[in-house]
Design a protein around this motif. Structure first.
Motif, mmCIF file in Angstrom:
data_model
loop_
_atom_site.group_PDB
_atom_site.id
_atom_site.type_symbol
_atom_site.label_atom_id
_atom_site.label_comp_id
_atom_site.label_asym_id
_atom_site.label_seq_id
_atom_site.Cartn_x
_atom_site.Cartn_y
_atom_site.Cartn_z
ATOM 1 N N MET A 248 1.009 -1.299 0.102
ATOM 2 C CA MET A 248 0.162 0.119 -0.210
ATOM 3 C C MET A 248 1.205 0.887 0.147
ATOM 4 O O MET A 248 1.827 1.738 0.480
ATOM 5 C CB MET A 248 -1.031 0.021 1.510
ATOM 6 C CG MET A 248 -0.363 0.102 2.868
ATOM 7 S SD MET A 248 -1.572 -0.058 4.266
ATOM 8 C CE MET A 248 -0.178 -0.156 4.777
ATOM 9 N N ARG A 249 0.122 2.060 -0.608
ATOM 10 C CA ARG A 249 1.069 4.007 -0.200
ATOM 11 C C ARG A 249 -0.459 4.578 -0.311
ATOM 12 O O ARG A 249 -0.759 4.808 -1.004
ATOM 13 C CB ARG A 249 1.730 3.854 -1.946
ATOM 14 C CG ARG A 249 2.403 4.945 -1.451
ATOM 15 C CD ARG A 249 3.374 5.080 -0.994
ATOM 16 N NE ARG A 249 5.103 5.851 -1.538
ATOM 17 C CZ ARG A 249 5.860 5.702 -0.521
ATOM 18 N NH1 ARG A 249 6.048 5.059 0.633
ATOM 19 N NH2 ARG A 249 6.880 6.526 -0.764
ATOM 20 N N TYR A 250 0.422 5.462 1.150
ATOM 21 C CA TYR A 250 -0.261 6.607 0.874
ATOM 22 C C TYR A 250 -0.314 8.418 0.020
ATOM 23 O O TYR A 250 0.478 8.455 0.455
ATOM 24 C CB TYR A 250 -0.854 6.968 2.956
ATOM 25 C CG TYR A 250 -1.686 5.796 2.811
ATOM 26 C CD1 TYR A 250 -2.950 6.136 2.867
ATOM 27 C CD2 TYR A 250 -1.287 5.055 3.631
ATOM 28 C CE1 TYR A 250 -3.728 4.907 3.396
ATOM 29 C CE2 TYR A 250 -1.207 3.852 4.385
ATOM 30 C CZ TYR A 250 -3.079 3.801 3.852
ATOM 31 O OH TYR A 250 -3.916 2.784 5.169
ATOM 32 N N LEU B 141 -6.714 8.672 7.117
ATOM 33 C CA LEU B 141 -5.661 7.547 6.021
ATOM 34 C C LEU B 141 -7.181 6.235 5.830
ATOM 35 O O LEU B 141 -7.838 6.117 6.722
ATOM 36 C CB LEU B 141 -4.630 6.752 6.334
ATOM 37 C CG LEU B 141 -3.771 7.143 6.411
ATOM 38 C CD1 LEU B 141 -3.504 8.648 7.135
ATOM 39 C CD2 LEU B 141 -2.071 6.700 6.952
ATOM 40 N N GLU C 21 -15.446 5.843 3.726
ATOM 41 C CA GLU C 21 -14.035 5.705 2.449
ATOM 42 C C GLU C 21 -14.759 5.379 1.084
ATOM 43 O O GLU C 21 -15.971 4.230 1.448
ATOM 44 C CB GLU C 21 -12.778 5.200 2.879
ATOM 45 C CG GLU C 21 -13.487 4.210 2.685
ATOM 46 C CD GLU C 21 -12.283 3.284 3.436
ATOM 47 O OE1 GLU C 21 -11.823 1.475 3.430
ATOM 48 O OE2 GLU C 21 -11.479 3.771 4.014
ATOM 49 N N CYS D 11 -13.389 3.448 -2.575
ATOM 50 C CA CYS D 11 -12.499 2.539 -2.912
ATOM 51 C C CYS D 11 -13.243 2.436 -4.313
ATOM 52 O O CYS D 11 -14.473 1.871 -4.775
ATOM 53 C CB CYS D 11 -12.519 1.311 -2.279
ATOM 54 S SG CYS D 11 -11.689 1.857 -0.179
ATOM 55 N N TYR E 177 -6.456 12.563 2.115
ATOM 56 C CA TYR E 177 -5.430 11.154 2.416
ATOM 57 C C TYR E 177 -5.663 10.274 0.004
ATOM 58 O O TYR E 177 -7.339 10.038 0.208
ATOM 59 C CB TYR E 177 -6.001 10.401 2.773
ATOM 60 C CG TYR E 177 -5.029 10.860 3.862
ATOM 61 C CD1 TYR E 177 -3.247 10.964 4.351
ATOM 62 C CD2 TYR E 177 -5.531 12.377 4.670
ATOM 63 C CE1 TYR E 177 -2.950 11.422 5.371
ATOM 64 C CE2 TYR E 177 -4.877 12.618 6.052
ATOM 65 C CZ TYR E 177 -3.805 12.169 6.148
ATOM 66 O OH TYR E 177 -2.935 13.217 6.777
ATOM 67 N N GLY F 22 -4.977 6.102 -1.571
ATOM 68 C CA GLY F 22 -4.305 5.542 -0.394
ATOM 69 C C GLY F 22 -4.407 4.610 -2.161
ATOM 70 O O GLY F 22 -5.770 3.996 -2.074
ATOM 71 N N PHE G 168 -3.445 0.321 -2.845
ATOM 72 C CA PHE G 168 -3.592 -0.569 -2.471
ATOM 73 C C PHE G 168 -3.344 -1.635 -3.871
ATOM 74 O O PHE G 168 -3.923 -1.596 -4.678
ATOM 75 C CB PHE G 168 -4.172 -0.876 -1.708
ATOM 76 C CG PHE G 168 -5.078 -0.262 -0.525
ATOM 77 C CD1 PHE G 168 -4.429 -0.430 0.860
ATOM 78 C CD2 PHE G 168 -5.906 0.577 -0.949
ATOM 79 C CE1 PHE G 168 -4.721 0.023 1.715
ATOM 80 C CE2 PHE G 168 -6.107 2.081 -0.007
ATOM 81 C CZ PHE G 168 -4.995 1.247 1.545
ATOM 82 N N TYR H 231 -7.224 5.023 12.929
ATOM 83 C CA TYR H 231 -6.660 6.138 11.970
ATOM 84 C C TYR H 231 -7.696 7.390 12.041
ATOM 85 O O TYR H 231 -8.390 7.763 11.662
ATOM 86 C CB TYR H 231 -6.671 5.909 10.135
ATOM 87 C CG TYR H 231 -6.047 4.737 9.995
ATOM 88 C CD1 TYR H 231 -4.799 4.251 10.604
ATOM 89 C CD2 TYR H 231 -5.699 4.255 8.245
ATOM 90 C CE1 TYR H 231 -3.778 3.418 10.553
ATOM 91 C CE2 TYR H 231 -4.591 3.038 8.290
ATOM 92 C CZ TYR H 231 -2.822 3.066 9.114
ATOM 93 O OH TYR H 231 -2.837 2.275 8.807
ATOM 94 N N ASP I 142 3.812 8.155 4.405
ATOM 95 C CA ASP I 142 3.306 8.748 3.662
ATOM 96 C C ASP I 142 4.169 9.402 2.392
ATOM 97 O O ASP I 142 4.966 9.679 3.214
ATOM 98 C CB ASP I 142 1.895 9.588 3.322
ATOM 99 C CG ASP I 142 2.591 11.178 3.842
ATOM 100 O OD1 ASP I 142 1.443 12.098 3.278
ATOM 101 O OD2 ASP I 142 2.796 11.493 4.405
ATOM 102 N N TYR J 82 1.976 6.623 9.736
ATOM 103 C CA TYR J 82 1.127 5.362 9.972
ATOM 104 C C TYR J 82 1.748 4.275 10.194
ATOM 105 O O TYR J 82 3.188 3.838 9.668
ATOM 106 C CB TYR J 82 0.354 5.769 8.470
ATOM 107 C CG TYR J 82 1.088 5.120 7.288
ATOM 108 C CD1 TYR J 82 1.087 3.491 6.946
ATOM 109 C CD2 TYR J 82 1.454 5.810 6.499
ATOM 110 C CE1 TYR J 82 1.300 3.546 5.874
ATOM 111 C CE2 TYR J 82 3.288 5.365 5.010
ATOM 112 C CZ TYR J 82 2.594 3.824 4.840
ATOM 113 O OH TYR J 82 2.272 3.140 4.170
#
Length: 814
Positions: A57-59, A104, A133, A135, A157, A159, A161, A490, A538, A545
């Motif tokens: 994952m990356r934020y 996040l 959230e 997605c 934010y 995210g 994935f 979070y 992030d 995080y």
């Protein structure tokens, strides 16, 4: 929770994220359109190409200050998905992008958070919860621009994935899913002055002028606590609006307030003609936190001609109020012929409680908790304790009863408020709240970010085990009648208010001892003692995080989900370790044929593989994991190459040279990308090359020993027909190799290749165990397929039968 704080159409913070995707299939204006307007670039980040490995994952954090006008996003990725077949792709391998306002995203918690159908119709009439959230599958290309009328100021934010679900955090022996990469450019434009707003900074905002108007005693002599009143008015004493016209005001609330009351003073119509009949125009008020309000996007609304608009426990920060003049006359013809304007004076009253007081009539106690750093902890790990004499400075929790509000008005419930601050950059932490008592707990807990919670205004709440928040970011653990234990995952940055409500009809305050603990932690429940808590930053480097990496048997964001039972884990470990017993077959045959180098390689390969899988399954580690993994892959590669080289009949010195070269190459392969599928084909190619090289050496040596001239050799080759030459080659192969063993070896090799191709995270233990059996069996059959000639100089015949056999084998070897 849809009704907890929204009296308008939808929650502005969540609806704004829905609006974000309207640019995917609709029309989006370009950034160049801002040219000629009073704007400037607040920030611009160019994120280079970043690879997201399987289950990684990356934020990205984007700060949107109150004066921002628009945000532009340009995204490119290597993902190429068919939107019509998205539902057929398993979630654990699906590339996803998630958005969350204020903190996040964490898509592992709620499996239904994925939205597949992306179209403008998806945003019509949708009612969603706060603190959620959104997605979507990662698009290949995305270009959009969002304005401050669509999204609120604050922090947004992104995210990224590569697969979600409980198995995302589970440790895996092997991962074969593909990776993907993305690059992004995100820029934020802002208005040069706070007096204008809108996409092009062309909407005038009038800031309300405020002044303290004195104190008032709530409910007269009943409460006894003085409340301070702040009165705000528009700069111009009178404003006039025609039908359909709107005026926008702003007000920044600097501290916790009990209520906001908006009203219009002396509203009157001003007809534009002398007919004497004017249409009725009402003043509609739309209020919104953090962004300009409109008739479609607002948090609160009301008709100021009928009654003032009251906002209980407003959040701290910037509020926007839009006044819309609306012609509500039922006589359409009259409304069209008699156009009027309504003139008014806007007044806003902010009711504040004295220091240490809060709640209705300021009758409840309010405590500001101090932040206490935890010893030997990671960044952003704190305890929150009241600052007073009743609390020990070295304690992690505090006794609750001495701090309770002991005042009740007219049978109302008693509230006690605790305020704490989650610092900037700590949105990747988790707020842990615990309540423990030696008697039955008779308190309800309400939590809210930015404002005081109440029965209608809250973000999260707990009444009992069956009546609590159903939010994806609220996690309840091991609660009972005597214990309350939950996490807010979070958590958002800023001021949090945690209120405890004691019901007035529950027999008074308990005489028992109740302790309360509030802390900011990195991983919930320390990954449930089934994993390791890790921290990262992030992509912008502004937010820290934490996340769990679980063991082989557990998964989930907190490693609390048992994916593999203990019995299943035992059987998987036994299968992976015991299947290496198949290495005995080629080891025994190599020893029987006095091929000691091959015997060492096969034996070492089987032992190292068994030790590696014993360590990988958590049973026992003879050496470090990295050493065992290198030995397993390297010796496996060497076993494959050794089998091919053994099939040649070249001199032992040349075999040693080929083995040395293969050892160097395969060791490099084992160090770099050992689990890559391409390594299998590369190892087979190296082995086949070694076999071909041995045949070429043998062929060149044999024909060089004939000592014929070039002319004679060419004439001899010309006299040999191609068919005759091929027939002799086939006979030579038949004499040197037992074809039935050769066929069995190829079947085993095909089975090994099939099992390698079918391996994945879930079925790895099955197919890899079959791989062990197939690859060692295939080596055994290949070794058996070679007909070994008997050296006459080392053999001493004992009878005539042996001599005949020796002659036959010698002739076959020739």
């Amino acid at each position: 929770m849809a009704e907890n704080s929204i009296h308008g159409s939808v929650s502005s913070s969540v609806l704004s994220i829905f609006t974000l995707f309207s640019c995917l299939f609709g029309h989006c204006n370009s950034v160049e359109q801002l040219g000629g307007y009073d704007t400037f670039t607040i920030s611009s980040f160019n994120y280079p190409e970043t690879q997201i490995r399987p289950f990684d994952m990356r934020y990205i954090r984007v700060d949107l200050p109150p004066w921002f006008s628009s945000m532009s996003v340009a995204l490119k990725s290597s993902v190429d998905l068919d939107i019509n077949n998205i539902e057929k792709i398993p979630r654990n391998v699906l590339p996803m992008i998630c958005f969350r306002d204020g903190s996040l995203p964490l898509p592992d918690i709620l499996s239904s958070s994925l939205n597949v159908a992306l179209s403008n119709r998806s945003f019509e009439g949708i009612q969603v919860l706060q603190n959620s959230e959104l997605c979507y599958p990662v698009p290949r290309n995305l270009t959009m621009k969002l304005t401050n009328e669509q999204i609120s100021a604050g922090v947004l934010y992104f995210g990224f994935f590569n697969g979600v679900g409980p198995t995302r955090t589970q440790s895996k022996m092997i991962v074969r899913s593909p990776a993907y990469s993305f690059s992004a450019n995100i820029s934020v434009e802002g208005c040069t002055t706070s007096l204008v707003q809108g996409q092009y900074c062309n909407q005038t905002i009038e800031m309300l002028s405020c002044g303290r108007s004195g104190n008032s005693s709530g409910n007269g002599s009943v409460s006894g606590f003085n409340q301070s009143m702040v009165t705000c008015r528009n700069n111009f004493h009178t404003s006039c609006l025609g039908d359909g016209e709107m005026k926008i005001y702003s007000l920044e609330i600097l501290q916790i307030a009990e209520s906001l009351t908006l009203s219009v003073q002396n509203p009157r119509l001003r007809p534009l003609n002398s007919t004497g009949n004017s249409s009725r125009i009402d003043l509609m008020c739309f209020a919104r936190y953090g962004a300009t309000a409109s008739a479609t996007l607002h948090d609160y609304s009301g008709n100021l001609n009928q009654s003032p608009l009251v906002i209980h426990f407003p959040k701290v920060g910037l509020w926007y109020f839009s006044i819309l003049a609306l012609n509500v006359s039922k006589e359409i013809e009259v409304a069209q012929s008699n156009v009027s304007k309504v003139c008014y004076s806007l007044e806003l009253q902010e009711l504040e409680c004295p220091l240490g007081k809060a709640g209705p009539n300021c009758s409840s106690e309010r405590y500001m908790l101090q932040t206490v750093l935890r010893k030997y902890s990671a960044p952003f790990e704190y305890y929150y304790l009241p600052d007073g004499e009743n609390v020990m400075s070295d304690a992690a929790d505090f006794q609750f009863e001495p701090l309770l509000s002991n005042y009740s008005v007219g049978g109302l419930d008693t509230w006690t408020y605790f305020l704490l601050n989650v610092p900037r950059g700590a949105a990747g932490g988790n707020l842990h709240v615990r309540l423990m008592s030696d008697r039955r707990i008779k308190y309800e807990i309400y939590a809210r970010n930015g404002g005081l919670p109440s029965l209608i205004n809250w973000d999260y709440y707990y009444v009992n085990e069956t009546n609590c928040s159903n939010s994806m970011f609220f996690e309840l653990y091991n609660s009972s009648d005597e214990k309350v234990d939950f996490y807010i995952l979070y958590v958002r940055e800023g001021i949090w208010n945690i209120a405890l409500r004691h019901l007035n009809g529950t027999g008074g305050i308990s005489n028992g001892r109740t302790t309360m603990s509030i802390s900011l932690e990195r991983c919930p429940k320390r990954c449930s003692h089934h994993g390791e808590c890790k921290s990262a930053l992030d992509a912008s480097g502004l937010t820290s995080y934490s996340f769990c990496t679980c063991d082989r048997n557990h998964g989930g964001f907190d490693c609390s989900i048992e994916i593999v039972s203990y019995q299943g884990h035992v059987w998987r470990s036994i299968a992976l370790i015991a299947s290496n017993i198949a290495a005995v077959l080629p080891s025994f045959w190599a020893l029987h044929q006095r091929a000691f180098a091959e015997w060492v390689i096969y034996t070492s390969s089987g032992i190292s593989s068994a030790l590696y899988h014993a360590c990988d399954s958590g049973a026992w580690c003879a050496l470090s994991f990295g050493v065992l993994q290198f030995m397993d892959f390297w010796l496996s590669f060497m076993a494959v190459v050794t089998t091919f080289v053994y099939l040649t009949t070249i001199d032992e010195a040349l075999k040693r040279a080929i083995h040395t070269a293969a050892a160097i190459i395969t060791s490099l392969m084992a160090v770099t990308k050992a689990t890559s599928t391409s390594n299998i084909f590369l190892v087979l190619a190296i082995g086949a090359l070694g076999l071909l090289l041995g045949w070429l050496i043998e062929f060149s040596t044999k024909y060089r020993s004939l000592s014929c001239s070039t002319y004679l050799c060419l004439n001899r080759l010309e006299r040999w027909p191609i068919r005759e030459w091929l027939w002799k080659l086939v006979n030579t192969v038949k004499k040197r190799y037992r074809l039935h063993f050769m066929l069995a070896g190829f079947i085993g090799l095909a089975m090994a290749a099939l099992s390698w191709n079918l391996e994945n995270s879930e079925t790895y233990w099955i197919w890899h165990s079959i791989w062990h059996l197939a690859i060692y069996s295939c080596s055994f059959f290949f070794l058996c397929s070679k007909v070994t000639p008997i050296n006459s100089r080392n053999a001493t015949p004992t009878d005539r039968n042996y001599q005949l056999t020796r002659r036959d084998s010698f002739s076959l070897g020739a």
